[in-house]
Motif scaffolding. Structure first.
Motif, PDB file in Angstrom:
ATOM      1  N   PHE A  17       0.838  -1.199   0.000  1.00 38.09           N
ATOM      2  CA  PHE A  17       0.000   0.000   0.000  1.00 38.09           C
ATOM      3  C   PHE A  17       0.876   1.254   0.000  1.00 38.09           C
ATOM      4  O   PHE A  17       0.557   2.248  -0.672  1.00 38.09           O
ATOM      5  N   PHE A  18       1.986   1.213   0.727  1.00 41.51           N
ATOM      6  CA  PHE A  18       2.904   2.349   0.746  1.00 41.51           C
ATOM      7  C   PHE A  18       3.518   2.556  -0.635  1.00 41.51           C
ATOM      8  O   PHE A  18       3.638   3.690  -1.112  1.00 41.51           O
ATOM      9  N   ALA A  19       3.887   1.449  -1.310  1.00 41.96           N
ATOM     10  CA  ALA A  19       4.458   1.550  -2.653  1.00 41.96           C
ATOM     11  C   ALA A  19       3.460   2.136  -3.648  1.00 41.96           C
ATOM     12  O   ALA A  19       3.855   2.805  -4.609  1.00 41.96           O
ATOM     13  N   LEU A  20       2.177   1.914  -3.427  1.00 40.42           N
ATOM     14  CA  LEU A  20       1.152   2.482  -4.306  1.00 40.42           C
ATOM     15  C   LEU A  20       1.192   4.000  -4.324  1.00 40.42           C
ATOM     16  O   LEU A  20       0.806   4.634  -5.310  1.00 40.42           O
ATOM     17  N   THR A  21       1.632   4.593  -3.244  1.00 37.45           N
ATOM     18  CA  THR A  21       1.630   6.060  -3.127  1.00 37.45           C
ATOM     19  C   THR A  21       2.793   6.730  -3.857  1.00 37.45           C
ATOM     20  O   THR A  21       2.880   7.952  -3.861  1.00 37.45           O
ATOM     21  N   LYS A  22       3.694   5.925  -4.463  1.00 38.84           N
ATOM     22  CA  LYS A  22       4.892   6.461  -5.124  1.00 38.84           C
ATOM     23  C   LYS A  22       5.656   7.396  -4.182  1.00 38.84           C
ATOM     24  O   LYS A  22       5.743   8.619  -4.405  1.00 38.84           O
ATOM     25  N   PRO A  23       6.221   6.843  -3.104  1.00 37.41           N
ATOM     26  CA  PRO A  23       6.824   7.684  -2.059  1.00 37.41           C
ATOM     27  C   PRO A  23       7.922   8.614  -2.533  1.00 37.41           C
ATOM     28  O   PRO A  23       8.075   9.719  -2.015  1.00 37.41           O
ATOM     29  N   ARG A  24       8.708   8.214  -3.541  1.00 36.52           N
ATOM     30  CA  ARG A  24       9.775   9.105  -4.006  1.00 36.52           C
ATOM     31  C   ARG A  24       9.210  10.353  -4.686  1.00 36.52           C
ATOM     32  O   ARG A  24       9.727  11.455  -4.513  1.00 36.52           O
ATOM     33  N   VAL A  25       8.153  10.172  -5.432  1.00 33.81           N
ATOM     34  CA  VAL A  25       7.475  11.317  -6.033  1.00 33.81           C
ATOM     35  C   VAL A  25       6.818  12.159  -4.944  1.00 33.81           C
ATOM     36  O   VAL A  25       6.863  13.401  -4.976  1.00 33.81           O
ATOM     37  N   MET A  26       6.246  11.491  -3.971  1.00 38.33           N
ATOM     38  CA  MET A  26       5.548  12.186  -2.884  1.00 38.33           C
ATOM     39  C   MET A  26       6.481  13.125  -2.123  1.00 38.33           C
ATOM     40  O   MET A  26       6.081  14.226  -1.729  1.00 38.33           O
ATOM     41  N   ARG A  27       7.724  12.704  -1.934  1.00 46.21           N
ATOM     42  CA  ARG A  27       8.667  13.552  -1.195  1.00 46.21           C
ATOM     43  C   ARG A  27       8.852  14.905  -1.872  1.00 46.21           C
ATOM     44  O   ARG A  27       8.870  15.951  -1.208  1.00 46.21           O
ATOM     45  N   SER A  28       9.016  14.898  -3.182  1.00 47.47           N
ATOM     46  CA  SER A  28       9.178  16.155  -3.911  1.00 47.47           C
ATOM     47  C   SER A  28       7.920  17.006  -3.850  1.00 47.47           C
ATOM     48  O   SER A  28       7.984  18.234  -3.692  1.00 47.47           O
ATOM     49  N   VAL A  29       6.768  16.351  -3.960  1.00 47.32           N
ATOM     50  CA  VAL A  29       5.485  17.054  -3.897  1.00 47.32           C
ATOM     51  C   VAL A  29       5.308  17.724  -2.542  1.00 47.32           C
ATOM     52  O   VAL A  29       4.921  18.901  -2.450  1.00 47.32           O
ATOM     53  N   VAL A  30       5.590  16.983  -1.489  1.00 45.35           N
ATOM     54  CA  VAL A  30       5.453  17.529  -0.136  1.00 45.35           C
ATOM     55  C   VAL A  30       6.428  18.692   0.077  1.00 45.35           C
ATOM     56  O   VAL A  30       6.067  19.724   0.660  1.00 45.35           O
ATOM     57  N   PHE A  31       7.646  18.540  -0.408  1.00 45.84           N
ATOM     58  CA  PHE A  31       8.652  19.591  -0.210  1.00 45.84           C
ATOM     59  C   PHE A  31       8.261  20.886  -0.904  1.00 45.84           C
ATOM     60  O   PHE A  31       8.336  21.967  -0.312  1.00 45.84           O
ATOM     61  N   THR A  32       7.845  20.802  -2.165  1.00 48.04           N
ATOM     62  CA  THR A  32       7.468  22.025  -2.884  1.00 48.04           C
ATOM     63  C   THR A  32       6.205  22.651  -2.297  1.00 48.04           C
ATOM     64  O   THR A  32       6.075  23.872  -2.240  1.00 48.04           O
ATOM     65  N   GLY A  33       5.280  21.801  -1.829  1.00 50.87           N
ATOM     66  CA  GLY A  33       4.083  22.322  -1.174  1.00 50.87           C
ATOM     67  C   GLY A  33       4.425  23.038   0.117  1.00 50.87           C
ATOM     68  O   GLY A  33       3.880  24.119   0.415  1.00 50.87           O
ATOM     69  N   LEU A  34       5.336  22.458   0.896  1.00 50.60           N
ATOM     70  CA  LEU A  34       5.771  23.083   2.138  1.00 50.60           C
ATOM     71  C   LEU A  34       6.479  24.410   1.872  1.00 50.60           C
ATOM     72  O   LEU A  34       6.245  25.400   2.567  1.00 50.60           O
TER      73      LEU A  34
END
Length: 301
Positions: A17-34
């Motif tokens: 389920f964690f792999a479904l979220t594409k965690p490496r992509v998510m990190r960049s998304v979270v960083f730019t949003g922050l």
């Protein structure tokens, strides 16, 4: 083997389920949003800021899960993605669909309650754009898929800003445009290196349907426009010299590597060193640019 992977599902665990979220992509998304949130002239209370960032992460995860649900057939045909939970047959498609929809709906509802309706609407729009416009509509039919679809990944800094301020302003729009223009050279640098993989998955990425030289020239064109937009906040008075010089130097290096990619002597060199360098540098360049934005608007303001 591909048919078995797509029709026989084994019990999934939390890692799938964690792999479904594409965690490496998510990190960049979270960083730019922050960074978009930090750059905003209004500061949210820590608890609300954390909640808003969490919602951005949840939305990115939902988009990733729904993307993999829809593209399980393509993923199973490509070496790069064959080990994903659905493609490898470790998860039931229905479970992935429910997980993605539930995560997406929850992220939008919580964002609306914690911040404001405009931020929630933009968050919903980013999920729908990635899933419906990019994944369902564009990816399988046009080599411009990543160009138009790149807008989905450009939303986070705008959402972070709007979560804090409740309104859209010029600076976050420029940051949205920056990521939008950054996406083609970043993505096509990878696509050139794994062209055969995309061809096997019948995905009409630009290097699959056009020549390597044509792809490289288009990458350079987008890089030039991206560099202009990246530096623009400085002369427009929206940021100070710290951000401006960081963006200027980083963009010049980005352009230099792009030029090296274009002038590569072989039409499709086997080692693809220039493309690999561009892909890796582009990630660091984007993160450093957004970090400089956040620091310029706070520490150096």
């Amino acid at each position: 083997m591909t048919t078995t992977a797509l029709t026989t599902s084994l019990p999934a665990d939390w890692r799938d389920f964690f792999a479904l979220t594409k965690p490496r992509v998510m990190r960049s998304v979270v960083f730019t949003g922050l960074c978009g949130m930090i750059a905003a002239p209004v500061s949210l209370p820590p608890a609300l800021a954390f909640t808003a960032v969490l919602c951005i992460a949840m939305a990115a995860g939902a988009a990733g899960a729904l993307n993999q649900w829809y593209e399980a057939d393509i993923d199973a045909m490509m070496r790069r993605t064959a080990s994903r939970p659905l493609a490898a047959g470790r998860m039931d498609r229905q479970a992935a669909l429910h997980f993605g929809v539930g995560l997406g709906v929850a992220s939008v509802l919580i964002m609306g309650l914690a911040t404001n309706l405009l931020a929630a609407a933009l968050l919903a729009g980013s999920i729908l754009f990635y899933v419906l416009i990019y994944t369902v509509w564009l990816k399988r039919i046009t080599p411009q898929n990543i160009v138009i679809g790149g807008a989905a990944g450009a939303f986070p800094p705008l959402i972070g800003w709007v979560a804090a301020t409740g309104q859209v302003d010029l600076l976050p729009v420029l940051m949205f445009t920056f990521i939008f223009l950054w996406t083609p050279p970043h993505s096509w640098a990878l696509a050139l290196r794994i062209r055969d993989d995309y061809a096997a998955g019948t995905v009409p990425m630009m290097p699959v349907v056009a020549s390597a030289r044509s792809t490289r020239l288009q990458m350079l064109g987008y890089a030039v426009l991206m560099a202009i937009v990246a530096v623009a906040p400085w002369p427009l008075g929206l940021t100070g010299a710290f951000y401006g010089m960081t963006a200027l130097i980083g963009s010049m290096i980005f352009l230099a590597i792009n030029i090296r990619v274009v002038t590569d002597a072989a039409p499709m060199p086997k080692d693809m060193r220039s493309e690999k360098l561009l892909f890796l540098y582009s990630i660091g360049y984007m993160l450093v640019t957004f970090a400089a934005l956040a620091l310029d608007r706070t520490v150096f303001a």
